[in-house]
Design a protein around this motif. Structure first.
Motif, short mmCIF file in Angstrom:
data_model
loop_
_atom_site.label_atom_id
_atom_site.label_comp_id
_atom_site.label_asym_id
_atom_site.label_seq_id
_atom_site.Cartn_x
_atom_site.Cartn_y
_atom_site.Cartn_z
N UNK A 136 6.17 -5.32 -11.18
CA UNK A 136 7.26 -4.37 -10.92
C UNK A 136 6.81 -3.32 -9.88
N UNK A 137 5.59 -2.80 -10.06
CA UNK A 137 5.09 -1.78 -9.13
C UNK A 137 4.96 -2.35 -7.72
N UNK A 138 4.49 -3.60 -7.62
CA UNK A 138 4.31 -4.22 -6.28
C UNK A 138 5.67 -4.45 -5.63
N UNK A 139 6.62 -4.88 -6.44
CA UNK A 139 7.97 -5.14 -5.89
C UNK A 139 8.58 -3.84 -5.37
N UNK A 140 8.46 -2.78 -6.14
CA UNK A 140 9.05 -1.51 -5.71
C UNK A 140 8.33 -0.96 -4.48
N UNK A 153 8.53 -16.11 2.73
CA UNK A 153 7.55 -16.45 1.70
C UNK A 153 6.57 -15.35 1.31
N UNK A 154 6.66 -14.19 1.95
CA UNK A 154 5.66 -13.15 1.68
C UNK A 154 5.95 -12.40 0.37
N UNK A 155 7.20 -12.02 0.15
CA UNK A 155 7.51 -11.38 -1.14
C UNK A 155 7.20 -12.35 -2.29
N UNK A 156 7.49 -13.61 -2.09
CA UNK A 156 7.14 -14.62 -3.12
C UNK A 156 5.65 -14.54 -3.45
N UNK A 157 4.83 -14.53 -2.41
CA UNK A 157 3.37 -14.51 -2.62
C UNK A 157 2.96 -13.22 -3.33
N UNK A 158 3.52 -12.10 -2.89
CA UNK A 158 3.15 -10.81 -3.50
C UNK A 158 3.45 -10.81 -5.00
N UNK A 205 0.85 -1.21 0.00
CA UNK A 205 0.00 0.00 0.00
C UNK A 205 0.88 1.25 0.00
N UNK A 206 0.35 2.33 -0.59
CA UNK A 206 1.18 3.55 -0.64
C UNK A 206 1.26 4.20 0.74
N UNK A 207 0.21 4.03 1.55
CA UNK A 207 0.22 4.61 2.90
C UNK A 207 0.30 3.50 3.94
N UNK A 208 1.43 3.43 4.62
CA UNK A 208 1.57 2.44 5.70
C UNK A 208 1.88 3.17 7.01
N UNK A 209 1.34 4.39 7.14
CA UNK A 209 1.69 5.21 8.30
C UNK A 209 1.18 4.63 9.62
N UNK A 210 0.22 3.69 9.57
CA UNK A 210 -0.27 3.08 10.82
C UNK A 210 0.75 2.08 11.38
N UNK A 211 1.73 1.73 10.57
CA UNK A 211 2.74 0.75 11.00
C UNK A 211 3.90 1.49 11.66
N UNK A 212 4.38 0.90 12.76
CA UNK A 212 5.51 1.46 13.52
C UNK A 212 6.84 1.22 12.79
N UNK A 213 7.95 1.51 13.47
CA UNK A 213 9.29 1.23 12.93
C UNK A 213 9.93 0.14 13.79
N UNK A 214 10.71 -0.73 13.14
CA UNK A 214 11.24 -1.92 13.82
C UNK A 214 12.73 -2.07 13.52
N UNK A 215 13.44 -2.68 14.46
CA UNK A 215 14.87 -2.92 14.22
C UNK A 215 15.06 -3.98 13.15
N UNK A 216 14.24 -5.04 13.21
CA UNK A 216 14.44 -6.23 12.37
C UNK A 216 13.15 -6.57 11.63
N UNK A 217 13.28 -6.98 10.39
CA UNK A 217 12.14 -7.50 9.64
C UNK A 217 12.41 -8.94 9.24
#
Ligand code: SAM
Length: 213
Positions: free
Chosen positions: A145-149, A131-136, A115-127
């Motif tokens: 290409x747009x989803x990957x970027x 399998x999620x990027x694969x699914x996307x 999503x273009x707006x993810x402002x409800x999400x906090x910031x994290x040290x580690x991600x």
């Protein structure tokens, strides 16, 4: 049909995941079934061991499980002593399932990583992405290409240090191309190789990226 178009799959749709997790929720409620472990137990153990090696401070480090599914990565990290864990997924059913299985002391949120707006999400040290990027990227080829970027931009906005990424659809070099220059390679974690037609390849690629400023 091009090979990119052939890669399109129902796995790239939210309906697929909503239906899957609705079924897993019923199975959990009826039989206590913990659900599918994506890529299997061996890779899950590799992931948790790698996090334990590279993320020493269990009490203060904040960790985001990206596309948490049924939440089993979070469960394993909890059992290894990590405290500040958050799971996000774009499927409301995933979040309902993970909350039901794990309980209320862990933060779960419905967030679409593209999503273009993810402002409800906090910031994290580690991600962590298993399998999620694969699914996307199993979406239709004209959106890929747009989803990957969008995904890489979201991860760069919200992850301050390391990203642990496991993929079965993309090679090391393809993943490096996706993430550079926003991230650089910290290390690659060994995964099993297989031989076919005299060539060797990996069924799963496991990279740890470091965020660049
Ligand atoms: C292959 S499953 C992996 C689930 C979990 N990481 C695991 O290892 O079991 C992919 C997950 O990504 C989630 N997902 C797909 N597209 C997403 C998006 N745009 N934003 C957030 N989550 C997404 C799906 O709902 C699903 O839970």
């Amino acid at each position: 049909m091009s090979s990119e178009e052939e890669d399109e799959s129902v796995i790239g749709t939210k309906e697929y995941w909503d239906t899957l997790y609705e079924g897993e929720l019923n199975n959990f409620n009826e039989f206590g079934d913990e659900g599918e472990i994506w890529f299997g137990k061996y890779i899950l153990t590799k992931l948790v061991d790698a996090v334990c090696r590279l993320v020493i401070d269990k009490e203060t480090t904040t960790i985001l499980d990206i596309g948490t599914g049924n939440g089993h990565v979070i469960q394993r990290l909890l059992s290894r002593g990590y405290v500040h864990l958050t799971g996000i997924d774009y499927s409301e059913k995933s979040i309902e399932l993970a909350r039901t299985q794990i309980g209320s002391n862990i933060q779960f949120q419905v967030i679409d990583m593209t999503a273009s707006d993810t402002s409800l999400l906090d910031h994290f040290d580690i991600g962590i992405d298993k399998g999620t990027l694969d699914a996307i990227l199993l979406c239709s080829s004209d959106q890929r290409k747009a989803k990957r970027e969008a995904y890489v931009a979201t991860v760069h906005r919200h992850i301050k240090n390391l990203l642990f990424l496991i993929s079965c659809n993309w090679t090391r070099n393809e993943l490096l191309e996706f993430f550079q220059p926003k991230f650089s390679l910290e290390c690659e974690i060994e995964t099993p190789t297989m031989s076919f037609g005299g060539r060797q390849g990996k069924t799963v690629t496991f990279l740890v990226f470091k965020r660049n400023d």
